[in-house]
Design a protein around this motif. Structure first.
Motif, short mmCIF file in Angstrom:
data_model
loop_
_atom_site.label_atom_id
_atom_site.label_comp_id
_atom_site.label_asym_id
_atom_site.label_seq_id
_atom_site.Cartn_x
_atom_site.Cartn_y
_atom_site.Cartn_z
N LYS A 60 -3.77 -6.00 8.05
CA LYS A 60 -3.28 -6.09 6.68
C LYS A 60 -3.52 -7.48 6.10
O LYS A 60 -3.95 -7.61 4.96
CB LYS A 60 -1.78 -5.76 6.65
CG LYS A 60 -1.19 -5.78 5.26
CD LYS A 60 0.27 -5.42 5.28
CE LYS A 60 0.86 -5.57 3.89
NZ LYS A 60 2.29 -5.31 3.87
N LYS A 61 -3.28 -8.52 6.88
CA LYS A 61 -3.53 -9.89 6.42
C LYS A 61 -5.01 -10.10 6.10
O LYS A 61 -5.36 -10.73 5.11
CB LYS A 61 -3.08 -10.91 7.46
CG LYS A 61 -1.59 -11.08 7.54
CD LYS A 61 -1.22 -12.09 8.61
CE LYS A 61 0.28 -12.15 8.79
NZ LYS A 61 0.65 -13.02 9.92
N MET A 99 -6.79 0.44 9.17
CA MET A 99 -7.17 0.07 7.80
C MET A 99 -6.48 0.96 6.78
O MET A 99 -6.02 0.47 5.74
CB MET A 99 -8.69 0.13 7.64
CG MET A 99 -9.42 -0.96 8.38
SD MET A 99 -11.18 -1.04 8.03
CE MET A 99 -11.76 0.50 8.66
N LYS A 100 -6.36 2.26 7.06
CA LYS A 100 -5.70 3.17 6.12
C LYS A 100 -4.23 2.82 5.96
O LYS A 100 -3.70 2.82 4.85
CB LYS A 100 -5.83 4.62 6.60
CG LYS A 100 -7.20 5.21 6.38
CD LYS A 100 -7.25 6.63 6.91
CE LYS A 100 -8.64 7.21 6.78
NZ LYS A 100 -8.71 8.58 7.30
N GLU A 101 -3.56 2.52 7.05
CA GLU A 101 -2.15 2.17 6.98
C GLU A 101 -1.95 0.85 6.24
O GLU A 101 -1.02 0.70 5.45
CB GLU A 101 -1.55 2.08 8.39
CG GLU A 101 -0.08 1.78 8.41
CD GLU A 101 0.76 2.81 7.67
OE1 GLU A 101 1.79 2.40 7.08
OE2 GLU A 101 0.41 3.99 7.68
N SER A 102 -2.83 -0.10 6.46
CA SER A 102 -2.73 -1.37 5.75
C SER A 102 -2.97 -1.18 4.26
O SER A 102 -2.29 -1.77 3.43
CB SER A 102 -3.74 -2.37 6.32
OG SER A 102 -3.48 -2.61 7.67
N TYR A 103 -3.94 -0.33 3.92
CA TYR A 103 -4.23 -0.08 2.51
C TYR A 103 -3.07 0.64 1.83
O TYR A 103 -2.79 0.40 0.66
CB TYR A 103 -5.51 0.76 2.37
CG TYR A 103 -5.85 1.07 0.93
CD1 TYR A 103 -6.46 0.12 0.13
CD2 TYR A 103 -5.53 2.30 0.38
CE1 TYR A 103 -6.76 0.39 -1.18
CE2 TYR A 103 -5.83 2.58 -0.94
CZ TYR A 103 -6.45 1.63 -1.71
OH TYR A 103 -6.74 1.89 -3.02
N ARG A 104 -2.37 1.49 2.57
CA ARG A 104 -1.26 2.23 2.00
C ARG A 104 -0.20 1.29 1.44
O ARG A 104 0.39 1.54 0.39
CB ARG A 104 -0.65 3.13 3.07
CG ARG A 104 0.29 4.17 2.51
CD ARG A 104 0.67 5.18 3.56
NE ARG A 104 -0.54 5.84 4.05
CZ ARG A 104 -0.69 6.32 5.28
NH1 ARG A 104 0.29 6.24 6.14
NH2 ARG A 104 -1.80 6.90 5.65
N SER A 105 0.03 0.17 2.12
CA SER A 105 1.03 -0.79 1.62
C SER A 105 0.43 -1.74 0.59
O SER A 105 1.16 -2.27 -0.24
CB SER A 105 1.63 -1.57 2.78
OG SER A 105 0.63 -2.29 3.45
N LEU A 106 -0.89 -1.95 0.62
CA LEU A 106 -1.54 -2.85 -0.34
C LEU A 106 -1.95 -2.15 -1.63
O LEU A 106 -2.05 -2.79 -2.67
CB LEU A 106 -2.82 -3.44 0.27
CG LEU A 106 -2.67 -4.38 1.44
CD1 LEU A 106 -4.04 -4.72 1.99
CD2 LEU A 106 -1.95 -5.62 1.02
N GLY A 107 -2.19 -0.87 -1.58
CA GLY A 107 -2.77 -0.14 -2.70
C GLY A 107 -1.95 -0.16 -3.97
O GLY A 107 -2.50 -0.05 -5.07
#
Length: 114
Positions: free
Chosen positions: A97-98, A63-71
């Motif tokens: 991420k999706k 979740m942290k890695e996905s948020y890093r690209s979405l943030g």
């Protein structure tokens, strides 16, 4: 020195759970609320229902890695809590991420790209 963009206090979590909005998706649940600051604060949670500590830590890392690209695309001034569901087991980062994108889009704070 503590990072200012991480939710830590019990009163912040309680305010988010009681007064914030929640949006669920297949792999994550998102709680969000305006915070009146000029930055976003986040928390990533995985309960014991998800699995043992190794599995919970992996879920939080995904979740942290996905948020890093979405943030970067999110509006400023919100508190977010991302909670892993039990279905997050054995997934790739792209799937998480999706799911997070879908939850954010469904919350109404981020408009769909055309």
């Amino acid at each position: 020195m503590l990072k200012p963009n991480v939710l830590r206090n019990k009163k912040d979590f309680s305010a988010l759970y009681n007064k914030g909005r929640s949006v669920g998706d297949k792999y994550v649940v998102l709680f969000l609320k305006k915070n009146g600051r000029n930055y976003n604060r986040t928390a990533f949670l995985a309960s014991k229902k998800v699995g043992k500590s190794v599995i919970r830590n992996r879920a939080r890392r995904l979740m942290k890695e996905s948020y890093r690209s979405l943030g970067k695309d999110l509006p400023i001034g919100y508190d977010f809590i991302f909670i892993a569901r039990k279905t997050i087991l054995n997934l790739k980062c792209a799937d998480v991420k999706k799911s997070m994108e879908a939850a954010i889009r469904r919350s109404g704070i981020k408009k769909e790209k055309k």
